[in-house]
Design an enzyme around this catalytic site. Structure first.
Site, PDB file in Angstrom:
ATOM      1  N   ALA A  66       0.865  -1.176   0.000  1.00  0.00           N
ATOM      2  CA  ALA A  66       0.000   0.000   0.000  1.00  0.00           C
ATOM      3  C   ALA A  66       0.904   1.228   0.000  1.00  0.00           C
ATOM      4  O   ALA A  66       2.060   1.156   0.442  1.00  0.00           O
ATOM      5  CB  ALA A  66      -0.884  -0.021   1.230  1.00  0.00           C
ATOM      6  N   GLY A 109       0.561  -5.049   0.930  1.00  0.00           N
ATOM      7  CA  GLY A 109      -0.666  -5.068   0.130  1.00  0.00           C
ATOM      8  C   GLY A 109      -0.419  -5.686  -1.245  1.00  0.00           C
ATOM      9  O   GLY A 109      -1.341  -6.244  -1.848  1.00  0.00           O
ATOM     10  N   GLU A 112      -0.741  -9.271  -0.773  1.00  0.00           N
ATOM     11  CA  GLU A 112      -2.164  -9.558  -0.542  1.00  0.00           C
ATOM     12  C   GLU A 112      -2.954  -9.492  -1.855  1.00  0.00           C
ATOM     13  O   GLU A 112      -3.845 -10.311  -2.096  1.00  0.00           O
ATOM     14  CB  GLU A 112      -2.723  -8.579   0.499  1.00  0.00           C
ATOM     15  CG  GLU A 112      -2.171  -8.894   1.897  1.00  0.00           C
ATOM     16  CD  GLU A 112      -2.374  -7.783   2.910  1.00  0.00           C
ATOM     17  OE1 GLU A 112      -2.200  -6.594   2.556  1.00  0.00           O
ATOM     18  OE2 GLU A 112      -2.696  -8.100   4.073  1.00  0.00           O
ATOM     19  N   GLU A 132       5.009  -5.337   6.815  1.00  0.00           N
ATOM     20  CA  GLU A 132       4.337  -4.245   7.534  1.00  0.00           C
ATOM     21  C   GLU A 132       4.891  -4.053   8.939  1.00  0.00           C
ATOM     22  O   GLU A 132       4.869  -2.955   9.487  1.00  0.00           O
ATOM     23  CB  GLU A 132       2.825  -4.519   7.611  1.00  0.00           C
ATOM     24  CG  GLU A 132       2.082  -4.408   6.289  1.00  0.00           C
ATOM     25  CD  GLU A 132       1.981  -5.723   5.535  1.00  0.00           C
ATOM     26  OE1 GLU A 132       2.816  -6.626   5.784  1.00  0.00           O
ATOM     27  OE2 GLU A 132       1.077  -5.845   4.688  1.00  0.00           O
TER      28      GLU A 132
HETATM   29  N1  CO8 Z   1       4.646   3.164  -0.671  1.00  0.00           N
HETATM   30  C1  CO8 Z   1       5.102   4.330  -1.156  1.00  0.00           C
HETATM   31  N2  CO8 Z   1       6.290   4.460  -1.804  1.00  0.00           N
HETATM   32  C2  CO8 Z   1       7.043   3.346  -1.938  1.00  0.00           C
HETATM   33  C3  CO8 Z   1       6.642   2.096  -1.439  1.00  0.00           C
HETATM   34  C4  CO8 Z   1       5.376   2.019  -0.771  1.00  0.00           C
HETATM   35  N3  CO8 Z   1       4.876   0.865  -0.295  1.00  0.00           N
HETATM   36  N4  CO8 Z   1       7.603   1.189  -1.711  1.00  0.00           N
HETATM   37  C5  CO8 Z   1       8.581   1.851  -2.373  1.00  0.00           C
HETATM   38  N5  CO8 Z   1       8.249   3.153  -2.516  1.00  0.00           N
HETATM   39  C6  CO8 Z   1       9.030   4.219  -3.176  1.00  0.00           C
HETATM   40  C7  CO8 Z   1      10.236   4.647  -2.347  1.00  0.00           C
HETATM   41  O1  CO8 Z   1       9.861   5.576  -1.375  1.00  0.00           O
HETATM   42  C8  CO8 Z   1      11.131   5.221  -3.424  1.00  0.00           C
HETATM   43  O2  CO8 Z   1      10.677   6.509  -3.749  1.00  0.00           O
HETATM   44  P1  CO8 Z   1      11.786   7.696  -4.010  1.00  0.00           P
HETATM   45  O3  CO8 Z   1      12.534   7.227  -5.236  1.00  0.00           O
HETATM   46  O4  CO8 Z   1      10.938   8.908  -4.252  1.00  0.00           O
HETATM   47  O5  CO8 Z   1      12.643   7.747  -2.803  1.00  0.00           O
HETATM   48  C9  CO8 Z   1      10.863   4.337  -4.625  1.00  0.00           C
HETATM   49  O6  CO8 Z   1       9.604   3.688  -4.368  1.00  0.00           O
HETATM   50  C10 CO8 Z   1      11.912   3.252  -4.822  1.00  0.00           C
HETATM   51  O7  CO8 Z   1      12.044   2.557  -3.604  1.00  0.00           O
HETATM   52  P2  CO8 Z   1      13.461   2.355  -2.856  1.00  0.00           P
HETATM   53  O8  CO8 Z   1      14.384   3.468  -3.183  1.00  0.00           O
HETATM   54  O9  CO8 Z   1      13.161   2.099  -1.404  1.00  0.00           O
HETATM   55  O10 CO8 Z   1      13.962   1.027  -3.599  1.00  0.00           O
HETATM   56  P3  CO8 Z   1      14.908  -0.113  -2.998  1.00  0.00           P
HETATM   57  O11 CO8 Z   1      15.227  -1.007  -4.151  1.00  0.00           O
HETATM   58  O12 CO8 Z   1      16.025   0.476  -2.202  1.00  0.00           O
HETATM   59  O13 CO8 Z   1      13.969  -0.909  -1.951  1.00  0.00           O
HETATM   60  C11 CO8 Z   1      11.939  -1.997  -1.245  1.00  0.00           C
HETATM   61  C12 CO8 Z   1      12.844  -1.593  -2.436  1.00  0.00           C
HETATM   62  C13 CO8 Z   1      12.667  -3.033  -0.389  1.00  0.00           C
HETATM   63  C14 CO8 Z   1      10.690  -2.614  -1.848  1.00  0.00           C
HETATM   64  C15 CO8 Z   1      11.613  -0.745  -0.387  1.00  0.00           C
HETATM   65  O14 CO8 Z   1      11.141   0.282  -1.247  1.00  0.00           O
HETATM   66  C16 CO8 Z   1      10.561  -0.981   0.652  1.00  0.00           C
HETATM   67  O15 CO8 Z   1      10.850  -1.541   1.698  1.00  0.00           O
HETATM   68  N6  CO8 Z   1       9.277  -0.547   0.392  1.00  0.00           N
HETATM   69  C17 CO8 Z   1       8.222  -0.628   1.327  1.00  0.00           C
HETATM   70  C18 CO8 Z   1       7.691  -2.049   1.448  1.00  0.00           C
HETATM   71  C19 CO8 Z   1       6.591  -2.108   2.499  1.00  0.00           C
HETATM   72  O16 CO8 Z   1       6.802  -1.830   3.668  1.00  0.00           O
HETATM   73  N7  CO8 Z   1       5.367  -2.512   2.078  1.00  0.00           N
HETATM   74  C20 CO8 Z   1       4.242  -2.593   2.950  1.00  0.00           C
HETATM   75  C21 CO8 Z   1       3.496  -1.303   2.964  1.00  0.00           C
HETATM   76  S1  CO8 Z   1       2.165  -1.265   4.151  1.00  0.00           S
HETATM   77  C22 CO8 Z   1       0.958  -2.218   3.444  1.00  0.00           C
HETATM   78  O17 CO8 Z   1       1.069  -2.713   2.347  1.00  0.00           O
HETATM   79  C23 CO8 Z   1      -0.277  -2.417   4.253  1.00  0.00           C
HETATM   80  C24 CO8 Z   1      -1.375  -3.063   3.458  1.00  0.00           C
HETATM   81  C25 CO8 Z   1      -2.673  -2.812   4.121  1.00  0.00           C
HETATM   82  C26 CO8 Z   1      -3.854  -3.103   3.228  1.00  0.00           C
HETATM   83  C27 CO8 Z   1      -3.887  -2.352   1.929  1.00  0.00           C
HETATM   84  C28 CO8 Z   1      -4.764  -1.161   1.969  1.00  0.00           C
HETATM   85  C29 CO8 Z   1      -4.722  -0.393   0.625  1.00  0.00           C
END
Ligand code: CO8
Length: 258
Positions: A66, A109, A112, A132
Site C-alpha cells: 500500500a 498489500g 495480498e 508491515e
Molecule cells: N509506498 C510508497 N512508496 C514506496 C513504497 C510504498 N509501499 N515502496 C517503495 N516506494 C518508493 C520509495 O519511497 C522510493 O521513492 P523515491 O525514489 O521517491 O525515494 C521508490 O519507491 C523506490 O524505492 P526504494 O528506493 O526504497 O527502492 P529499494 O530497491 O532500495 O527498496 C523496497 C525496495 C525493499 C521494496 C523498499 O522500497 C521498501 O521496503 N518498500 C516498502 C515495502 C513495504 O513496507 N510494504 C508494505 C506497505 S504497508 C501495506 O502494504 C499495508 C497493506 C494494508 C492493506 C492495503 C490497503 C490499501
C-alpha cells in the site's frame, strides 16, 4: 502535462491485460488505483468477449505494498472512513479467473493483491513478503489469513513477524505461487498461461474457480456438496455437450462460452 494512468489495459483475444503502472513508487497501491482496478475488473467480468483477466506489474515490482505516503499521518477514523477494503472485496467477488504475472517485489498489500489472484505466475527474481511489521503495522488486506492458509502457520508467522522476504523458490515450495518462470520471459509466460486458459469453456472456468475458493470457507463435506451442485449445473451448458461429443468424435471442441 497530463499524468500517466496508474493502470494500463489492453485486450489480447479473450484475455484482458491490466498492468499496474506506478513505477516511481514500485507500484504502491493507493485508494484511487484500487478503486479503478476493481471497476475495470468488474467491467471485464461482465464482458462476454473476455474469459480471463491477466494482472501484471512491472519487471521491478508487482507492487511494493500500500502507498505508505498516503497512510503515514492517517488517524484511526481517517482509515475507517476511507474504507479502502471495500475495493478489495469487489476484487474478491470477480468470477472470471485472474492470472497474476509477478516480477520483482510483491510486498505487503502487493502480496495480498497477489493472493487475491487465482493463478500466480512468478519470475525467478520475485521477492515476496509481508513487511508491515517494519513500519509499525501488520497485514490488513488478508495477509495473516490467506498467507497462513497457503503456506501454513510456521512459515506465515516467520514472514509476518520477521518481515523477511521469500524468494520465488521458497514461495513455490510452500504452495504460495503456481509456477516459476525465467525472469526474461515473466510476462510472456504468464500471457501464455492466460491465453491457454481463456480457450477453455467459460462457465466451467467460472464454476471451477468458485469451487476451489470455497475450499477455504467450507468444511470438507459442505465443500464436496457445493462442488457437486456446480458439477451438475455444467450439464446444462452447450460447452459440456460439445466438449464430450468432440472427445467421442476424436476432434477438437469448439466452445462458445454457453
Ligand atoms: N509506498 C510508497 N512508496 C514506496 C513504497 C510504498 N509501499 N515502496 C517503495 N516506494 C518508493 C520509495 O519511497 C522510493 O521513492 P523515491 O525514489 O521517491 O525515494 C521508490 O519507491 C523506490 O524505492 P526504494 O528506493 O526504497 O527502492 P529499494 O530497491 O532500495 O527498496 C523496497 C525496495 C525493499 C521494496 C523498499 O522500497 C521498501 O521496503 N518498500 C516498502 C515495502 C513495504 O513496507 N510494504 C508494505 C506497505 S504497508 C501495506 O502494504 C499495508 C497493506 C494494508 C492493506 C492495503 C490497503 C490499501
Amino acid at each position: 502535462m497530463s499524468e500517466e494512468p496508474h493502470l494500463l489495459t489492453e485486450t489480447n483475444g479473450a484475455v484482458a491485460v491490466i498492468r499496474i503502472n506506478r513505477p516511481k513508487v514500485l507500484n504502491a497501491l493507493n485508494l484511487s488505483l484500487m478503486t479503478d482496478l476493481a471497476e475495470m475488473m468488474e467491467g471485464y467480468d461482465d464482458d462476454d468477449s473476455i474469459n480471463v483477466i491477466l494482472l501484471a506489474g512491472t519487471q521491478r515490482a508487482w507492487a511494493a505494498g500500500a502507498d505508505i505516503g498516503d497512510m503515514a499521518s492517517a488517524s484511526v477514523s481517517d482509515m475507517a472512513q476511507r474504507d479502502q477494503f471495500a475495493q478489495w472485496e469487489r476484487i474478491k467477488r470477480i468470477k472470471k479467473p485472474i492470472v497474476a504475472a509477478v516480477s520483482g517485489f510483491a510486498l505487503g498489500g502487493g502480496c495480498e493483491l497477489m493472493m487475491h489472484c487465482d493463478v500466480i505466475i512468478c519470475s525467478e527474481t520475485a521477492r515476496i513478503g509481508q513487511p508491515e511489521i517494519n513500519i509499525g503495522v501488520m497485514p490488513g488486506a488478508g495477509g495473516t489469513q490467506r498467507l497462513t492458509r497457503a503456506v501454513g502457520k510456521a512459515l506465515a508467522m516467520d514472514v509476518v513477524l520477521s518481515g523477511r522476504f521469500l524468494s520465488a523458490r521458497e514461495a513455490m515450495d510452500h504452495g504460495l505461487v503456481s509456477r516459476i518462470v525465467p525472469p526474461e520471459h515473466w510476462f510472456e509466460e504468464a500471457l501464455k498461461v492466460a491465453t491457454a486458459m481463456a480457450a477453455k469453456p467459460a462457465t466451467a472456468l467460472r464454476y471451477a474457480k468458485e469451487a476451489v475458493l470455497k475450499a477455504h470457507d467450507l468444511s470438507l463435506s459442505q465443500g464436496l456438496e457445493y462442488e457437486r451442485k456446480l458439477f451438475y449445473m455444467l450439464f446444462d451448458t452447450h460447452d459440456q455437450k460439445e466438449g464430450m461429443t468432440a472427445f467421442m468424435e476424436k476432434r477438437k471442441p469448439s466452445f462458445t462460452g454457453r
